[in-house]
Design an enzyme around this catalytic site. Structure first.
Site, mmCIF file in Angstrom:
data_model
loop_
_atom_site.group_PDB
_atom_site.id
_atom_site.type_symbol
_atom_site.label_atom_id
_atom_site.label_comp_id
_atom_site.label_asym_id
_atom_site.label_seq_id
_atom_site.Cartn_x
_atom_site.Cartn_y
_atom_site.Cartn_z
ATOM 1 N N LYS A 115 1.439 -33.558 -12.663
ATOM 2 C CA LYS A 115 0.578 -33.742 -11.502
ATOM 3 C C LYS A 115 0.862 -35.044 -10.757
ATOM 4 O O LYS A 115 0.783 -35.089 -9.524
ATOM 5 C CB LYS A 115 -0.895 -33.687 -11.926
ATOM 6 C CG LYS A 115 -1.276 -32.423 -12.681
ATOM 7 C CD LYS A 115 -0.871 -31.153 -11.949
ATOM 8 C CE LYS A 115 -1.244 -29.915 -12.741
ATOM 9 N NZ LYS A 115 -0.746 -28.673 -12.131
ATOM 10 N N GLU A 200 -7.115 -41.333 -9.962
ATOM 11 C CA GLU A 200 -7.182 -40.790 -8.603
ATOM 12 C C GLU A 200 -8.562 -41.062 -8.036
ATOM 13 O O GLU A 200 -9.582 -40.896 -8.730
ATOM 14 C CB GLU A 200 -6.901 -39.288 -8.628
ATOM 15 C CG GLU A 200 -6.902 -38.636 -7.258
ATOM 16 C CD GLU A 200 -6.581 -37.158 -7.371
ATOM 17 O OE1 GLU A 200 -5.394 -36.808 -7.366
ATOM 18 O OE2 GLU A 200 -7.527 -36.346 -7.505
ATOM 19 N N ARG A 292 2.019 -20.530 -10.562
ATOM 20 C CA ARG A 292 1.717 -19.299 -11.293
ATOM 21 C C ARG A 292 0.736 -18.487 -10.475
ATOM 22 O O ARG A 292 0.214 -18.950 -9.463
ATOM 23 C CB ARG A 292 1.078 -19.630 -12.647
ATOM 24 C CG ARG A 292 -0.110 -20.569 -12.507
ATOM 25 C CD ARG A 292 -0.898 -20.723 -13.782
ATOM 26 N NE ARG A 292 -1.786 -21.872 -13.752
ATOM 27 C CZ ARG A 292 -2.971 -21.922 -13.159
ATOM 28 N NH1 ARG A 292 -3.406 -20.870 -12.473
ATOM 29 N NH2 ARG A 292 -3.724 -23.009 -13.208
#
Length: 453
Positions: A115, A200, A292
């Site tokens: 990520k 974050e 996915r």
């Protein structure tokens, strides 16, 4: 592609089988000892055992799954979602053994599966990205406090290899930062085999909006509009809808353009979801990319009429899909998807394994779709995710979809275990949801109205 092994279980395995069957492709199921009598095993053309109940000894063992494919004569593997779906080593190993991998390249999975690395790629492609830190490892937390101050509080500690809300914790108090980082690293190592994390900034009261895209593998691709997934518990989605009530055509074009920039840059192949957070001021920021099929893909299928799993299979077997493009007229009505879980919302959504003494879903048709991997008499075990089914309602507009969903949830009967069906009814019936006023803190904000106790 003549025979497809599905490296998964439950509802997504059954879902993939439906598309494979429609394309004349034979299916092979794999199962752990706990799933010997499972629905996905019964529905497959053939099935092979792969080990004990624990996923780390069965569904997460790449060598066992590849061996099962060769033993059965399968020439392709579809990973579904979860388990090994975003494991680049598994994808690479499948292709090295001469099997068809139904998904993006191992390189794409590696690039987006990390990520923190994905944020760098997105930033380089020109996407707006929420301020964050470099990765932090367990053996090097030097500069942690300084990094947190630069990101700003409140913040999230996120697993670099995480997904689906797993490995994500909020920090409001600087005094708790080190403990939360350590706990998240331990969780990430256990869940993903990778304990690195990053920080974050937490955007307050954002919407979670994602763009469904499909890439041809040569830099070209198209988008299938957005889904909103703001109603969550513990950072995991429970209600999704398409399109988002907060996105107009102009904003959709901007977000889709950003998503397709990543498809072009990565020469992405197959279905992919680019996730954004949409701030109250209308600005959006890249969150992550999932390489996915998503749990919530049926909502998009309902407003486009497309079979996303079927497109995955057709692309993997070499069909030219270059003529496919985004629907010119926008969404066909509105769709809402609810995830039915074996859990007790009044006990902080504690999983509720046990025997499905009764499983009587509402009838499908007339705008109602059910994706499930269980039947009455099955046992929900503690070994895997407790999702029982996905209920999807489609209407000519959002009010119509809401009405159909409320009726369907009211008709759904499950006995023997606790479920979140009544909780979902209260969510869908809530005035704020009806008005489209949702954000990722929706459940906490309206908790007194949503809980039964």
């Amino acid at each position: 592609m003549q025979k497809l092994l599905i490296a998964n279980r439950g509802e997504i395995a059954c879902r993939i089988m439906r598309s494979a069957r429609s394309l004349g492709i034979a299916t092979v199921a794999v199962y752990s000892e706990a799933d010997a009598d499972a629905r996905h095993v019964a529905e497959a053309d053939e099935a092979l055992p792969i080990g004990p109940p624990a996923a780390k000894e069965s569904y997460l063992v790449a060598d066992k799954i590849i061996a099962a494919a060769h033993e059965s004569g399968a020439d392709a593997i579809h990973p579904g979602y979860g388990f090994l779906a975003e494991n680049p080593a598994f994808a690479g190993a499948v292709e090295k053994t001469g099997l068809i991998w139904v998904g993006p390249t191992a390189e794409s999975i590696a690039a987006m599966g990390d990520k923190e690395r994905a944020r760098t790629i997105a930033r380089d492609a020109g996407l707006p990205v929420v301020p964050g830190s470099a990765r932090l490892t367990a053996d090097d937390l030097s500069g942690l406090e300084e990094a947190a101050e630069a990101v700003g509080y409140p913040l999230l500690v996120k697993a670099s290899a995480g997904g689906g809300g797993i490995g994500m914790r909020q920090v409001d108090d600087p005094a708790k930062l080190a403990d939360v980082v350590g706990a998240t690293q331990t969780m990430a190592e256990r869940a993903f085999g990778d304990g690195t994390v990053y920080l974050e900034r937490l955007v307050l009261q954002p919407r979670h909006v994602e763009i469904q895209v499909f890439g041809h593998g040569d830099g070209r691709g198209f988008h299938l509009m957005e889904r909103e997934c703001s109603v969550q518990r513990r950072f995991q989605k429970i209600v999704e809808e398409a399109p988002s009530p907060a996105v107009d055509p102009a904003l959709r074009a901007r977000m889709a353009g950003a998503a397709l920039a990543l498809v072009e840059r990565e020469r992405y192949r197959g279905a992919r979801t680019v996730e954004f957070i949409l701030a109250p001021n209308g600005e959006f920021y890249f969150l992550e990319m999932n390489t996915r099929i998503q749990v919530e893909h049926p909502a998009t299928e309902m407003i486009t009429g497309l079979d996303l799993v079927g497109l995955q299979l057709r692309l993997a077997r070499g069909e030219d899909l270059s003529e496919l493009a985004a629907p010119a007229d926008g969404p066909d009505g509105h769709a809402i998807e609810c995830r039915i879980y074996a859990e007790n919302p009044d006990k902080n959504f504690l999983p509720s394994p046990g025997l499905l003494e009764r499983f009587a879903p509402p009838p499908e048709g007339d705008g109602i779709r059910l994706d499930t991997g269980v039947t009455e008499g099955d046992r929900i075990t503690p070994f895997y995710d407790p999702m029982i089914a996905k209920l999807v309602a489609h209407g000519s507009d959002r009010d119509g979809a809401i009405g159909r969903m409320l009726t369907a949830l009211g008709e759904f009967r499950i006995e023997g275990i606790a479920t979140n069906i009544d909780f979902l009814r209260r969510v869908i019936a809530h005035d704020a949801f009806r008005a489209g006023n949702t954000h990722t803190g929706f459940v906490d904000e309206h908790r007194p109205d949503l809980m039964g106790a």
